[in-house]
Design a protein around this motif. Structure first.
Motif, PDB file in Angstrom:
ATOM      1  N   PHE A  44       0.849  -1.192   0.000  1.00 36.46           N
ATOM      2  CA  PHE A  44       0.000   0.000   0.000  1.00 36.46           C
ATOM      3  C   PHE A  44       0.886   1.244   0.000  1.00 36.46           C
ATOM      4  CE2 PHE A  44      -3.015  -3.159   1.481  1.00 36.46           C
ATOM      5  CZ  PHE A  44      -4.179  -2.797   0.827  1.00 36.46           C
ATOM      6  N   VAL A  45       1.414   1.553  -1.182  1.00 31.81           N
ATOM      7  CA  VAL A  45       2.359   2.670  -1.281  1.00 31.81           C
ATOM      8  C   VAL A  45       1.705   3.943  -1.814  1.00 31.81           C
ATOM      9  CG1 VAL A  45       4.371   1.175  -1.566  1.00 31.81           C
ATOM     10  CG2 VAL A  45       3.109   1.956  -3.592  1.00 31.81           C
ATOM     11  N   SER A  46       0.477   3.820  -2.333  1.00 36.85           N
ATOM     12  CA  SER A  46      -0.190   4.982  -2.906  1.00 36.85           C
ATOM     13  C   SER A  46      -0.983   5.723  -1.826  1.00 36.85           C
ATOM     14  CB  SER A  46      -1.079   4.559  -4.079  1.00 36.85           C
ATOM     15  OG  SER A  46      -1.519   5.671  -4.801  1.00 36.85           O
ATOM     16  N   SER A  47      -2.125   6.341  -2.202  1.00 35.31           N
ATOM     17  CA  SER A  47      -2.804   7.246  -1.262  1.00 35.31           C
ATOM     18  C   SER A  47      -3.728   6.541  -0.280  1.00 35.31           C
ATOM     19  CB  SER A  47      -3.591   8.303  -2.046  1.00 35.31           C
ATOM     20  OG  SER A  47      -4.489   7.690  -2.937  1.00 35.31           O
ATOM     21  N   VAL A  48      -3.768   5.220  -0.335  1.00 41.54           N
ATOM     22  CA  VAL A  48      -4.534   4.444   0.641  1.00 41.54           C
ATOM     23  C   VAL A  48      -3.560   3.695   1.535  1.00 41.54           C
ATOM     24  CG1 VAL A  48      -6.195   2.577   0.972  1.00 41.54           C
ATOM     25  CG2 VAL A  48      -6.494   4.197  -0.920  1.00 41.54           C
TER      26      VAL A  48
END
Length: 382
Positions: A44-48
């Motif tokens: 979970f490296v993005s905006s979540v």
């Protein structure tokens, strides 16, 4: 002090090096690698991800705000902050000419026009007395309670004061003046995480406040920003439009207004959480560094800029005032030629090509400071 060798030597001794000294570099002394690695392992490296929420909660608690919404950078936070209070192409926004370009750029993103009002020499921030004088001369309230600029017939919708180098401006007076004209205050606290005015944290005086976590700030997420507010409806709208205005649905992509892909990534937030854990230490060390600078410059003809009355500053960027522009330029050349990075204060916004036609008040203080202020080495000394 015609020669600045003593200044260079003093700064090199503070940092115990004769290698190149940048103006402000980050310090990673805690859980940064651990949390970033956890984020990578989770995928979970993005905006979540959990660190986005945790970072928002930590910043909100630290500054005393009810709500915080993380964004990709401080400029995007300011852009959305202005939209939240209704700034659009029909509006004008008052701000200061002595500021980083992002302040004026964000106003332009809303297709609004900036108005530049002078700063105080003591705070480097927007001057309440100059603001009051400008509004008394040019502003009138119409039947709907809107503040109208008599010279343009446009609505003066918002005011963006900025806490320059982390030094709080007289924000309570500014808010009081703006309230009397129904002007919303969007507080540019990008540089002032850890700064207080009359025992209240910056960013919490206006309808909306914003912070920046750029690589050179007192704490960093690499790039990142935060919108803070005590208004639940504004906070919900901020989160919605920074997440492309996506309406929750298990299958379909539905968007109910023009939105922005402005959310902070979980990867960056992980860095921010680790940095927040050491923020109190960084502020303590910055204030100790400022005390050493203050003591040193007392014995010179250079003035060290100290926190204003009623303020507690994070001393994000230390700054000095030279005798005049000639001395300023000599100081800049000698320090930089010797590997000690220094920088002049920003060129005034009204002198830039894209803002040259903007309405301005009397800018005598800003012009005086522009010719004399220089930032000096400000990295945290551990």
């Amino acid at each position: 002090m015609k020669e600045y060798k003593e200044v260079i030597q003093f700064i090199q001794e503070l940092y115990q090096t004769k290698e190149f000294l940048p103006l402000h570099e980050p310090r990673f002394i805690g859980n940064e690698k651990k949390y970033v690695n956890e984020t990578i392992d989770s995928t979970f490296v993005s905006s979540v991800g959990k660190y986005v929420t945790e970072f928002e909660e930590m910043v909100a608690a630290f500054v005393g705000a009810k709500y915080a919404v993380a964004t990709s950078n401080g400029t995007s936070a300011l852009h959305i902050g202005l939209k939240l209070v209704g700034v659009d192409e029909s509006c004008e926004v008052i701000t200061q000419p002595l500021t980083f370009i992002a302040t004026a750029n964000a106003i332009s993103y809303c297709n609004a026009k900036p108005i530049f009002v002078d700063v105080d020499r003591e705070t480097l921030g927007l001057s309440p007395s100059k603001l009051k004088a400008f509004l008394e001369e040019f502003a009138v309230l119409n039947a709907a309670g809107e503040c109208i600029n008599k010279s343009t017939n446009k609505i003066i919708k918002a005011c963006v004061p900025m806490h320059t180098f982390g030094h709080p401006c007289k924000i309570d007076e500014i808010v009081e003046i703006c309230d009397s004209y129904n002007i919303a205050v969007v507080e540019d606290a990008a540089e002032s995480l850890g700064s207080y005015y009359k025992d209240k944290h910056t960013g919490g005086f206006g309808k909306v406040g914003i912070f920046s976590f750029n690589g050179n700030k007192i704490i960093t997420t690499g790039g990142g920003g935060m919108i803070v507010t005590d208004d639940e409806a504004l906070a919900k709208e901020a989160k919605h439009i920074t997440t492309t205005a996506k309406v929750p649905d298990p299958y379909e992509y539905i968007h109910d207004e023009v939105g922005y892909n402005y959310r902070l990534t979980n990867l960056a937030a992980a860095l921010g959480v680790a940095q927040m854990e050491n923020l109190e230490l960084f502020i303590k060390k910055q204030r100790e560094l400022a005390d050493k600078y203050d003591e040193f410059f007392k014995n010179t003809d250079i003035e060290f800029i100290k926190e204003p009355k009623d303020a507690k500053s994070n001393y994000w960027l230390n700054a000095v005032i030279l005798k005049d522009k000639k001395h300023r330029d000599a100081f800049l050349k000698q320090t930089n030629d010797n590997g000690v990075m220094t920088r002049s204060v920003w060129r005034l916004m009204n002198k830039l090509e894209m803002f040259k036609d903007a309405q301005c008040g009397d800018l005598s203080n800003a012009k005086w400071l522009e010719d004399r202020v220089v930032n000096i080495s400000s990295s945290v000394v551990l």
